[in-house]
Structure formats: structure tokens, C-alpha cells
Design an enzyme around this catalytic site. Structure first.
Site, PDB file in Angstrom:
ATOM      1  N   GLU A 441       0.842  -1.209   0.000  1.00 57.26           N
ATOM      2  CA  GLU A 441       0.000   0.000   0.000  1.00 57.26           C
ATOM      3  C   GLU A 441       0.873   1.254   0.000  1.00 57.26           C
ATOM      4  OE1 GLU A 441      -3.022   0.292  -1.186  1.00 57.26           O
ATOM      5  OE2 GLU A 441      -3.172  -1.610  -0.150  1.00 57.26           O
TER       6      GLU A 441
HETATM    7  C1  LIG Z   1       2.469  -9.879   0.215  1.00 56.34           C
HETATM    8  C2  LIG Z   1       2.272  -8.718  -0.720  1.00 56.34           C
HETATM    9  C3  LIG Z   1       0.989  -8.358  -1.092  1.00 56.34           C
HETATM   10  C4  LIG Z   1       0.785  -7.314  -2.009  1.00 56.34           C
HETATM   11  N1  LIG Z   1      -0.484  -7.028  -2.453  1.00 56.34           N
HETATM   12  C5  LIG Z   1      -0.619  -6.192  -3.519  1.00 56.34           C
HETATM   13  C6  LIG Z   1      -1.888  -6.059  -4.166  1.00 56.34           C
HETATM   14  O1  LIG Z   1      -2.899  -6.643  -3.744  1.00 56.34           O
HETATM   15  N2  LIG Z   1      -1.970  -5.282  -5.263  1.00 56.34           N
HETATM   16  C7  LIG Z   1      -0.883  -4.616  -5.771  1.00 56.34           C
HETATM   17  O2  LIG Z   1      -1.019  -3.939  -6.789  1.00 56.34           O
HETATM   18  N3  LIG Z   1       0.330  -4.714  -5.168  1.00 56.34           N
HETATM   19  C8  LIG Z   1       0.491  -5.489  -4.073  1.00 56.34           C
HETATM   20  N4  LIG Z   1       1.723  -5.616  -3.473  1.00 56.34           N
HETATM   21  C9  LIG Z   1       2.835  -4.835  -3.979  1.00 56.34           C
HETATM   22  C10 LIG Z   1       3.291  -3.731  -3.031  1.00 56.34           C
HETATM   23  O3  LIG Z   1       2.314  -2.742  -2.928  1.00 56.34           O
HETATM   24  C11 LIG Z   1       4.655  -3.219  -3.545  1.00 56.34           C
HETATM   25  O4  LIG Z   1       5.589  -4.256  -3.326  1.00 56.34           O
HETATM   26  C12 LIG Z   1       5.071  -1.931  -2.880  1.00 56.34           C
HETATM   27  O5  LIG Z   1       4.230  -0.874  -3.247  1.00 56.34           O
HETATM   28  C13 LIG Z   1       6.527  -1.540  -3.226  1.00 56.34           C
HETATM   29  O6  LIG Z   1       6.800  -1.674  -4.605  1.00 56.34           O
HETATM   30  P1  LIG Z   1       8.078  -2.500  -5.064  1.00 56.34           P
HETATM   31  O7  LIG Z   1       8.038  -3.824  -4.394  1.00 56.34           O
HETATM   32  O8  LIG Z   1       8.146  -2.521  -6.540  1.00 56.34           O
HETATM   33  O9  LIG Z   1       9.305  -1.712  -4.483  1.00 56.34           O
HETATM   34  P2  LIG Z   1      10.077  -0.505  -5.198  1.00 56.34           P
HETATM   35  O10 LIG Z   1       9.124   0.456  -5.743  1.00 56.34           O
HETATM   36  O11 LIG Z   1      11.082  -1.083  -6.125  1.00 56.34           O
HETATM   37  O12 LIG Z   1      10.827   0.149  -3.963  1.00 56.34           O
HETATM   38  C14 LIG Z   1      12.044  -0.372  -3.415  1.00 56.34           C
HETATM   39  C15 LIG Z   1      12.521   0.568  -2.296  1.00 56.34           C
HETATM   40  O13 LIG Z   1      12.807   1.852  -2.843  1.00 56.34           O
HETATM   41  C16 LIG Z   1      12.060   2.851  -2.187  1.00 56.34           C
HETATM   42  N5  LIG Z   1      11.612   3.846  -3.173  1.00 56.34           N
HETATM   43  C17 LIG Z   1      11.096   3.630  -4.400  1.00 56.34           C
HETATM   44  N6  LIG Z   1      10.809   4.790  -5.004  1.00 56.34           N
HETATM   45  C18 LIG Z   1      11.143   5.763  -4.149  1.00 56.34           C
HETATM   46  C19 LIG Z   1      11.063   7.181  -4.179  1.00 56.34           C
HETATM   47  N7  LIG Z   1      10.563   7.835  -5.217  1.00 56.34           N
HETATM   48  N8  LIG Z   1      11.501   7.863  -3.091  1.00 56.34           N
HETATM   49  C20 LIG Z   1      11.977   7.229  -2.008  1.00 56.34           C
HETATM   50  N9  LIG Z   1      12.079   5.894  -1.922  1.00 56.34           N
HETATM   51  C21 LIG Z   1      11.659   5.168  -2.975  1.00 56.34           C
HETATM   52  C22 LIG Z   1      10.874   2.140  -1.567  1.00 56.34           C
HETATM   53  O14 LIG Z   1      10.375   2.825  -0.426  1.00 56.34           O
HETATM   54  C23 LIG Z   1      11.472   0.792  -1.201  1.00 56.34           C
HETATM   55  O15 LIG Z   1      12.125   0.876   0.040  1.00 56.34           O
HETATM   56  C24 LIG Z   1       1.913  -6.609  -2.519  1.00 56.34           C
HETATM   57  C25 LIG Z   1       3.213  -6.966  -2.102  1.00 56.34           C
HETATM   58  C26 LIG Z   1       3.400  -8.012  -1.246  1.00 56.34           C
HETATM   59  C27 LIG Z   1       4.831  -8.401  -0.883  1.00 56.34           C
END
Ligand SMILES: Cc1cc2nc3c(=O)[nH]c(=O)nc-3n(C[C@H](O)[C@H](O)[C@H](O)COP(=O)(O)OP(=O)(O)OC[C@H]3O[C@@H](n4cnc5c(N)ncnc54)[C@H](O)[C@@H]3O)c2cc1C
Length: 597
Positions: A441
Site C-alpha cells: 500500500e
Molecule cells: C504480500 C504482498 C501483497 C501485495 N499485495 C498487492 C496487491 O494486492 N496489489 C498490488 O497492486 N500490489 C500489491 N503488493 C505490492 C506492493 O504494494 C509493492 O511491493 C510496494 O508498493 C513496493 O513496490 P516494489 O516492491 O516494486 O518496491 P520498489 O518500488 O522497487 O521500492 C524499493 C525501495 O525503494 C524505495 N523507493 C522507491 N521509489 C522511491 C522514491 N521515489 N523515493 C523514495 N524511496 C523510494 C521504496 O520505499 C522501497 O524501500 C503486494 C506486495 C506483497 C509483498
């Protein structure tokens, strides 16, 4: 095996004596909300989660979800039966409008029950939670026909919901998403792409799954401004509402993950699946934000709920486990050692968690009440005020509550010593389960950026101004109170830290945005502490009133005052450290070259 007892007495105290929710009887949905009704709902809700859902929490973790060869997904043993009972009893539709078959109760009442639901079984709670999130988006941007088609079935739980944002190469930065939507001659869209990490993407609980999917149309900008929102049902729906053919959407795999094993986290493949545009073209993010804001408060609640259940178990263990002697001499001379609850360090962990759980519960319910008031208050001015407050505090509740939820769960595990690391006690499950709440989220880092970069400057800082005035007014009104006085003075110091940190950001972040980025998480925590302090003051005010009543439950109210004093002396002073972190700026954060890491 861990246990759980829903904190009904505390919730009733907050709803009736702190927030006075029955006083809003002239507002829609509040007409019938009396202490008796609250007691009946919470009592029944507690019974349901304690008897039906909590016993499935450990088996859900151990067995988890299973994907079959044909792509169908089986939830853990007992989940399907429990889900049927849950829906039949009307728990899903507590705050859904009566026109869609729900019970039309205020959000604040549903929120109270939701805490119990998550504490008893977080993985299970996510299935109805996602349905309610999807309904929030359909409610706001759906056409009357779309609402009529989806909302009643979803309110009954016959159809469940999902939100599909994330793709393998894009999570936070949704502008990068690649899922395509091609307009067809009949006005529907062919949706093609892969979504990952989709919670409740496929399962056996409901007869249909209504996926809300973000995708781009070929003629739209390839940025975040070119994203539209689509409804993609697992089974297409015939005229008249019966289920038709299987749509071309399937679960390609289940993610193997750290916790919440009872909730299916799916790779979802859309292969020219039939989708229906919901809301305006290219305005999908706006609709998705509606859904995400509702969901963020729900995720914040996950932090609180797991903190509560983990603390309950740690307290039982700490009263029972004998080890060592109290520093002040034996307390239990009949045994060779004292229970570990005599040790100040064990107390420190339990008191910190308790101060968060009780204050956080009040803040979560206060936030939920503001959601109701933002929609139902009589005047535009009061609706706007509540809307500003919810907007400001949503990232705080999501980020602060889930950081603290994880911290308290590990401290509760710590109270068990080595046994906390062993599966059968269930403490390590709480730690694993709640960890995700800091990530999904929008990670907590992104919540903090939302707070500092969007919520603070919006409308010339109107929301923060409204909030600080509210806290200031409370402080001024109670400065000379006998019990409350010293606490509001401490709250005043914390508020000064918040104002100073805000002023520093205003001066130093415009020209140098890294200063905002580097200070945003400490700033979010600072605001979380002030918000908890404000709630604790209101709790103490209610406790003092309670103590002055005939036939009161003195120990309940006295414990509130004692816990408040712990919060103000041991927890709230952290605001000064957070202010200093904000004011330290970005220089020492950013000066190493990337290769040095
Ligand atoms: C168990 C589980 C359930 C989930 N359920 C859903 C779901 O139902 N629907 C859905 O769509 N998604 C879902 N997700 C996805 C989840 O919302 C994302 O994993 C999350 O939003 C982070 O995206 P990412 O994993 O690509 O990390 P990234 O975006 O790659 O981020 C990696 C790191 O970089 C940091 N970062 C990235 N961009 C910036 C920035 N601009 N400024 C500062 N820091 C930054 C982040 O804070 C993080 O620490 C789920 C994930 C899991 C693991």
C-alpha cells in the site's frame, strides 16, 4: 498456542466516553448508534473472531494457500467455511450502504470490528478488506449501472475484490506500468499484461472475483497521467446478473512469502481479458487513490491489531514465566524465582506496547470518525475540516502504526526469550505477518514523502494548520487541570517540536528537495507521536470524568492515567530526537557516492 481476547471494554470506552459517537445521532447512519447497539455489535463480533477465526490463524500459516494444476487456488483448511459464516452474519457489509444490501452503519463502528478481525487472523481479514477497498473505488467512480451490478454481490461477499497495480518492473513508480487496454468494437477493452503480488488474486472463497486493474490505452501518455482503471471479472456476467464464461485472467503462480500465508498472493496473467473502463480514461490513478486511501487506513490498523494480539500473549507469558528475582527482592518467595513481569526491562516492552495499543486504538477510531464526518457532516465547512484531517493523518496512521506494530510484535516476541523464536508459541508468526504492512500500500518511506511533499503544502498548509489549532486549543483548555495539566504541558513541547520541524522544512526543503526526502520519515514519526499524545490527553480527560462518577470501575480509569503517564514520560520525548533528525538535513545522508555502498 497463542490466544486472543478482543478488547471490547476498551473500544466501548473510546467510542462512548472519549469520542461520544452517540452524540452524532442527527447524522445519516448514526441514528441508531447507542451504547447498547455498540455493545451488542462488539460483543457479537468479538465472539465470532475469537471462536471462528482465531483458531484458524496458525493452521492458515502452517498449511497456507495451494495452487492447483488448473490455476485454481485452495485457501487453508477451514477458511471457506469461516468465510461463509462471516458473510452470512453480515460482517462484511457492516458499513456498506443499505441500498446495496449492507447495514449502513458508520465507518467508525466497522473500524472497531475490523481491529478484532485482523488481530484474530490477519491473512483471512485481507479477503474482505480487499473487497471493501474495491467497493470504495466503484462507489466513487462507477456509473449507476456498474454500482448496481457489482456492489450488492460484493457486499454479500459472493463476489470478492482485488486491486492490481504492481508489475514485475514497477511498484512505487506506476508511470512505468506496461499492461495494455485495447478498445474493442463492442466498447469493452482487451486487457493484456502481467501483475504480480496480487493479494486474494485467486481463491476458492467467493464465486466470482472482481479485479480492478490499472492499464494504459495505446493513445494515452506513457506516464502516470495515461493510466486508466478497468473492472475485469474472473467470470463474465450475463445480462440479468448470472455468471457467464470464464474471462481470460488466471493465476500463473503463488508467491512464496515471509508471512500471511493464509492469504493468496498471486501472479495474475491477463491475456486479452475482457475489461470495462471504470471512471474516466487516463484518470485511473485518481480512482485508485480512493481505494488506496481506504486501504491505507486498513493497513495502519494491521499494525495496531497485531501489536495488540502479540502484547496480550506476551503479558500472559510474563505473568506466568518465572525467571530471576526482582531487583528489589523476591516477590514470590514460595517459588525459586519471580515471574518475569517483575523485571523493569520486561515492563518497558509491555508498557511501550500498551501505550501504543490503547492510544493507537483511540487514534484509529478518531480517524475513522473523521471519515464519517467528512461525508456526513451537515455543513461544507465541517466536511472539509474532517476531510483535511483524514488526508493529513492517513499516511501517519499507515506509516507510524505499521512501524510500531512491527516493533511491538518483536518486543512481544522478546518477552518470550528463546521460546518466542519457536513456532508453537505463535509469536514469530505475528512478527512475520505484520512485517508486510510496512511495505505494501506504498512503503512507509513513500507514506512519509506523501505527508511531507503533498499533504503539508496542499492548500497553503490548511490541513496542518487545522490540526495544530485543534491540539493547541486542547492544551490551552487544560493547562491548569490537576491531572491533565502536566500532560498537556508535555504535549505542548511535542507540538513545538512539530512546528519547529515544519518551519525548518518550509525554509530548507523548497530549494533543496533532498532535505524533505531525508527528513520525511522522522517527520512522520514526530507527527504520529503528537497525534498519540493528543489522543492520550483525551483519554485521560475521559478517565478523570469516569473516576468522578458513582459506581465507576476505578481500576480501569486509574490504569488509563498510569499508562498515559508512561507514554508522556518515556515515549513522547522522542519528538525532540525526530525534530533534530529533520533539522540535520540531507548533507550527511547524500554525500557518499553510490559506489561507496
Ligand atoms: C504480500 C504482498 C501483497 C501485495 N499485495 C498487492 C496487491 O494486492 N496489489 C498490488 O497492486 N500490489 C500489491 N503488493 C505490492 C506492493 O504494494 C509493492 O511491493 C510496494 O508498493 C513496493 O513496490 P516494489 O516492491 O516494486 O518496491 P520498489 O518500488 O522497487 O521500492 C524499493 C525501495 O525503494 C524505495 N523507493 C522507491 N521509489 C522511491 C522514491 N521515489 N523515493 C523514495 N524511496 C523510494 C521504496 O520505499 C522501497 O524501500 C503486494 C506486495 C506483497 C509483498
Amino acid at each position: 498456542m497463542p490466544t486472543y481476547k478482543a478488547p471490547v471494554k476498551d473500544t466501548e470506552f473510546i467510542l462512548n466516553e472519549v469520542l461520544h459517537v452517540s452524540d452524532y445521532e442527527e447524522l445519516e447512519g448514526f441514528e441508531e448508534v447507542t451504547p447498547d447497539l455498540i455493545s451488542a455489535i462488539l460483543g457479537e463480533g468479538a465472539k465470532f473472531v475469537e471462536e471462528v477465526l482465531q483458531p484458524l490463524n496458525q493452521v492458515g500459516d502452517e498449511v497456507g494457500c495451494r495452487r492447483n494444476e488448473d490455476g485454481s487456488v485452495a485457501t487453508p483448511p477451514g477458511f471457506k467455511d469461516a468465510y461463509e459464516k462471516f458473510c452470512q452474519a453480515g460482517w462484511l457489509g457492516l458499513s456498506v450502504e443499505t441500498e446495496f444490501g449492507g447495514q449502513g452503519l458508520p465507518h467508525v463502528i466497522a473500524n472497531a470490528f475490523e481491529e478484532y478481525l485482523i488481530s484474530s487472523n490477519m491473512a483471512f481479514a485481507m479477503y474482505p478488506g480487499l473487497t471493501l477497498g474495491a467497493m470504495a473505488a466503484i462507489r466513487i467512480v462507477g456509473t449507476p449501472v456498474q454500482k448496481e451490478l457489482y456492489m450488492p454481490k460484493m457486499a454479500e461477499g459472493h463476489w470478492s475484490g482485488t486491486m492490481n497495480l504492481t508489475e514485475p518492473h514497477c511498484g512505487t513508480d506506476l508511470g512505468l506500468l506496461r499492461t495494455r487496454a485495447e478498445l474493442r468494437p463492442d466498447g469493452t477493452y482487451g486487457i493484456t499484461g502481467t501483475k504480480i503480488f496480487i493479494s486474494a488474486g485467486e481463491h476458492d472463497l467467493s464465486e466470482n472475483i472482481i479485479h480492478l486493474v490499472l492499464a494504459k490505452m495505446p493513445d494515452s501518455p506513457d506516464t502516470v497521467r495515461g493510466i486508466s482503471l478497468f473492472v475485469v471479472p474472473k467470470f463474465l456476467i450475463n445480462e440479468g446478473g448470472s455468471l457467464g464464461e470464464r474471462n481470460h485472467v488466471s493465476c500463473g503462480a503463488l508467491e512464496e512469502k515471509m508471512g500471511i500465508h493464509g492469504n493468496s498472493t498471486c501472479v495474475m496473467n491477463y491475456d486479452d481479458a475482457t475489461g470495462y473502463l471504470i471512471g474516466e480514461k487516463d484518470k485511473g490513478m485518481r480512482a485508485m487513490f480512493v481505494m488506496m486511501n481506504a486501504a491505507r487506513l486498513g493497513v495502519g490498523l494491521q499494525g495496531l491489531s497485531i501489536s495488540e494480539v502479540a502484547t496480550q500473549n506476551a503479558a500472559v507469558y510474563a505473568r506466568d514465566r518465572i525467571q530471576g528475582r526482582a531487583l528489589t527482592g523476591p516477590k514470590n518467595s514460595a517459588e525459586r524465582a519471580d515471574p518475569i513481569i517483575v523485571h523493569p526491562d520486561v515492563r518497558r516492552m509491555l508498557m511501550t506496547a500498551r501505550a501504543f495499543n490503547e492510544g493507537g486504538r483511540a487514534l484509529a477510531l478518531w480517524g475513522a470518525l473523521q471519515v464519517d464526518l467528512a461525508h456526513r457532516s451537515a455543513t461544507e465547512e465541517s466536511r472539509q475540516k474532517s476531510d483535511d484531517l483524514v488526508g493529513l493523518l492517513t499516511p501517519v496512521i499507515k506509516g507510524y502504526f505499521t512501524d510500531k506494530g512491527f516493533e511491538n510484535a518483536t518486543n512481544a516476541q522478546q518477552c518470550f526469550g528463546g521460546h518466542g523464536y519457536i513456532r508453537e508459541w505463535g509469536m514469530e508468526q505475528f512478527v512475520r505477518d505484520v512485517r508486510i504492512a510496512m511495505i505494501y500500500e506504498g512503503t512507509n518511506g513513500i507514506q512519509a514523502l506523501d505527508l511531507v511533499g503533498r499533504k503539508l503544502p496542499r492548500n497553503g498548509g490548511r490541513a496542518l494548520n487545522t490540526y495544530t489549532k485543534l491540539v493547541d486549543a486542547f492544551i490551552v483548555a487544560h493547562e491548569v487541570d490537576e491531572i491533565l495539566g502536566p500532560l498537556v504541558v508535555a504535549l505542548g513541547h511535542a507540538l513545538d517540536d512539530l512546528k519547529a520541524a515544519t518551519g525548518w522544512l518550509m525554509k530548507n526543503a523548497m530549494t533543496k528537495p533532498d532535505n524533505a526526502g531525508a527528513g520525511s520519515v522522522p517527520y512522520l514519526h514526530l507527527m504520529g507521536l503528537v497525534a498519540l499524545g493528543h489522543m492520550w490527553c483525551q483519554i485521560v480527560e475521559a478517565a478523570v470524568t469516569g473516576l468522578s462518577r458513582q459506581g465507576n470501575d476505578a481500576s480501569f480509569y486509574e490504569n488509563k492515567i498510569t499508562t498515559a503517564r508512561y507514554f508522556f514520560s518515556h515515549v513522547l520525548p522522542e519528538t525532540t530526537v525526530h525534530r533534530k533528525r529533520v533539522e540535520a538535513g540531507a548533507d550527511n545522508v547524500m554525500s557518499l557516492v553510490a559506489e561507496a555502498f
